[in-house]
Design a protein around this motif. Structure first.
Motif, PDB file in Angstrom:
ATOM      1  N   ARG A   1       0.822  -0.986  -0.162  1.00  0.00           N
ATOM      2  CA  ARG A   1      -0.021   0.054  -0.006  1.00  0.00           C
ATOM      3  C   ARG A   1       0.852   1.421   0.126  1.00  0.00           C
ATOM      4  NH1 ARG A   1      -5.281  -1.364   0.561  1.00  0.00           N
ATOM      5  NH2 ARG A   1      -5.901   0.792   0.861  1.00  0.00           N
ATOM      6  N   ILE A   2       0.589   2.113  -0.981  1.00  0.00           N
ATOM      7  CA  ILE A   2       1.562   3.335  -0.909  1.00  0.00           C
ATOM      8  C   ILE A   2       0.616   4.542  -1.099  1.00  0.00           C
ATOM      9  CG2 ILE A   2       2.997   4.476  -2.671  1.00  0.00           C
ATOM     10  CD1 ILE A   2       3.546   1.627  -4.078  1.00  0.00           C
ATOM     11  N   PRO A   3       1.045   5.581  -0.062  1.00  0.00           N
ATOM     12  CA  PRO A   3       0.014   6.794  -0.197  1.00  0.00           C
ATOM     13  C   PRO A   3       0.006   7.390  -1.358  1.00  0.00           C
ATOM     14  CG  PRO A   3       2.055   7.103   0.855  1.00  0.00           C
ATOM     15  CD  PRO A   3       2.106   5.610   0.489  1.00  0.00           C
TER      16      PRO A   3
ATOM     17  N   GLY B   1      -3.652  11.508  -0.062  1.00  0.00           N
ATOM     18  CA  GLY B   1      -2.964  11.089   1.055  1.00  0.00           C
ATOM     19  C   GLY B   1      -3.419   9.628   1.541  1.00  0.00           C
ATOM     20  N   ARG B   2      -4.468   9.168   0.731  1.00  0.00           N
ATOM     21  CA  ARG B   2      -4.970   7.790   0.957  1.00  0.00           C
ATOM     22  C   ARG B   2      -4.202   7.064   0.438  1.00  0.00           C
ATOM     23  NH1 ARG B   2     -11.377   7.763   0.116  1.00  0.00           N
ATOM     24  NH2 ARG B   2     -11.061   5.843   0.870  1.00  0.00           N
ATOM     25  N   SER B   3      -3.938   5.724   1.019  1.00  0.00           N
ATOM     26  CA  SER B   3      -3.104   4.503   0.768  1.00  0.00           C
ATOM     27  C   SER B   3      -3.702   3.979  -0.706  1.00  0.00           C
ATOM     28  CB  SER B   3      -2.845   3.650   1.773  1.00  0.00           C
ATOM     29  OG  SER B   3      -2.342   4.037   2.578  1.00  0.00           O
ATOM     30  N   ARG B   4      -3.116   3.625  -1.733  1.00  0.00           N
ATOM     31  CA  ARG B   4      -3.709   2.859  -2.842  1.00  0.00           C
ATOM     32  C   ARG B   4      -2.720   1.442  -2.877  1.00  0.00           C
ATOM     33  NH1 ARG B   4      -5.358   5.792  -6.887  1.00  0.00           N
ATOM     34  NH2 ARG B   4      -5.859   3.768  -8.104  1.00  0.00           N
ATOM     35  N   GLU B   5      -3.572   0.543  -3.259  1.00  0.00           N
ATOM     36  CA  GLU B   5      -2.989  -0.636  -2.981  1.00  0.00           C
ATOM     37  C   GLU B   5      -2.265  -1.205  -4.481  1.00  0.00           C
ATOM     38  OE1 GLU B   5      -4.604  -5.475  -2.699  1.00  0.00           O
ATOM     39  OE2 GLU B   5      -4.784  -4.277  -0.703  1.00  0.00           O
ATOM     40  N   VAL B   6      -1.206  -1.838  -4.375  1.00  0.00           N
ATOM     41  CA  VAL B   6      -0.707  -2.112  -5.727  1.00  0.00           C
ATOM     42  C   VAL B   6      -0.472  -3.747  -5.803  1.00  0.00           C
ATOM     43  CG1 VAL B   6       0.239  -0.090  -6.082  1.00  0.00           C
ATOM     44  CG2 VAL B   6       1.586  -1.739  -4.946  1.00  0.00           C
TER      45      VAL B   6
ATOM     46  N   ILE C   1       0.712   8.131  -7.517  1.00  0.00           N
ATOM     47  CA  ILE C   1       1.392   7.562  -5.986  1.00  0.00           C
ATOM     48  C   ILE C   1       3.068   7.761  -6.307  1.00  0.00           C
ATOM     49  CG2 ILE C   1      -0.107   5.766  -5.615  1.00  0.00           C
ATOM     50  CD1 ILE C   1       1.495   3.590  -7.068  1.00  0.00           C
ATOM     51  N   GLY C   2       3.622   8.446  -7.351  1.00  0.00           N
ATOM     52  CA  GLY C   2       4.812   8.665  -7.511  1.00  0.00           C
ATOM     53  C   GLY C   2       5.816   7.798  -7.849  1.00  0.00           C
ATOM     54  N   ALA C   3       5.150   6.839  -8.514  1.00  0.00           N
ATOM     55  CA  ALA C   3       6.110   5.370  -8.851  1.00  0.00           C
ATOM     56  C   ALA C   3       7.092   5.938 -10.200  1.00  0.00           C
ATOM     57  CB  ALA C   3       5.384   4.176  -9.312  1.00  0.00           C
ATOM     58  N   LYS C   4       8.390   5.613 -10.185  1.00  0.00           N
ATOM     59  CA  LYS C   4       9.122   5.859 -11.292  1.00  0.00           C
ATOM     60  C   LYS C   4       8.478   5.253 -12.675  1.00  0.00           C
ATOM     61  CE  LYS C   4      14.124   5.511 -12.832  1.00  0.00           C
ATOM     62  NZ  LYS C   4      15.391   5.333 -12.427  1.00  0.00           N
TER      63      LYS C   4
END
Length: 315
Positions: free
Chosen positions: A37-39, A44-49, A87-90
């Motif tokens: 889970r990544i904010p 600001g809420r968590s997102r599941e991957v 979520i700011g993933a590269k």
């Protein structure tokens, strides 16, 4: 005297396999979590991957999987592109068991999404470096010989004699029934829980040998006078549980034909082959795997993986 094995749904097994593939292919020091889970940077809420991979330099790569019959199209890739940015993933790795449309490939290239496919292989197609023929798993096994009780009598405690008890359980007793109760705190437990306590306190299998005959061990469990036990004679106050068990190791050979054999990769990389041998009898995950790049030229490039249960859990 064992726990039932929990079997994950097929889609979850697919995600876990992809996570192991990526973990073994990643650089040393990379960390894979599945699920994770990544904010969200917006809400600001968590997102599941389905999985995440954090590289040694701190970069975040998310992994999303779909095991479906139809090829994946633009819709899913556009959804992943929005999620990746929030979520700011590269970058994101999208994995399909059924492939992708050409339009999906085009959209993925513009949104830092790497498309990969996973499909099963036959023994003939598997990389020749992955030539392991079988894995032999060993399992700890136990069955009760006799289980007796000594009731609390108010006298000074003495070492119990297995041949001189107040009550002996029949062989058809439900070992998982919560027959013991702490009358002060109210919690209950079963005979199987007592067996697990034995394993926590000592290693009853210490003298058992793989391939050897069963051994017999007896243990006594004294209890303070605040524990009741349900018996056919009614509820009694417990003094001691005296348990005699037969212990042995059981072998489980898993051959190449029964192992999981897969190819994994995308258009822009050589991809990997993997073979996994997994136990079907263990309550906890037990597996041995070999993985290599399809273009590998040396056996030194083989990645070896494994998973074993924690000591003392009856396996």
């Amino acid at each position: 005297m064992s726990r039932a094995r929990r079997v994950d749904p097929e889609w979850r097994q697919f995600e876990q396999l992809v996570s192991r593939l990526e973990g073994d292919a990643a650089d040393l020091g990379a960390i894979v979590r599945s699920p994770d889970r990544i904010p969200c940077r917006v809400t600001g809420r968590s997102r599941e991957v389905d999985a995440s991979l954090r590289t040694p330099d701190g970069s975040l790569v998310t992994i999303e999987c779909r095991k479906r019959r139809a090829r994946q199209d633009v819709t899913w890739i556009e959804q992943l592109a929005t999620k990746r940015r929030s979520i700011g993933a590269k970058r994101t790795i999208a994995v399909s068991a059924s492939g992708f449309s050409e339009a999906a490939h085009a959209i993925a290239c513009e949104n830092a999404i790497e498309l990969k496919e996973l499909h099963e292989l036959t023994e003939i197609d598997l990389h020749p470096f992955l030539g392991l023929d079988f894995v032999l798993f060993w399992h700890q096994r136990a069955e009760p010989v006799t289980i007796g009780l000594r009731f609390a009598d108010g006298g000074e405690w003495t070492m119990p004699d297995p041949a001189n008890v107040d009550f002996t359980f029949s062989h058809d007793t439900d070992l998982f029934a919560p027959i013991f109760r702490n009358i002060d705190e109210g919690h209950t437990w079963s005979l199987n829980d007592v067996w697990l306590q034995m394993q926590d306190a000592a290693n009853p299998f210490a003298e058992a040998r793989r391939g050897g005959p069963p051994i017999i061990r007896t243990a006594a469990f004294p209890y303070p006078r605040n524990v009741s036990v349900e018996t056919p004679m009614g509820v009694k106050m417990l003094g001691d549980v005296i348990m005699t068990v037969r212990l042995w190791f059981e072998d489980e050979p898993v051959g190449r034909a029964d192992a999981t054999k897969v190819a994994y990769g995308g258009r822009d990389d050589a991809g990997h082959h993997r073979i996994e041998f997994a136990s079907l009898r263990s309550a906890d995950e037990q597996r041995v795997s070999l993985q290599t790049r399809i273009d590998a030229n040396s056996i030194e490039e083989i990645k070896i993986g494994s998973a074993w249960p924690e000591p003392g859990n009856g396996q």
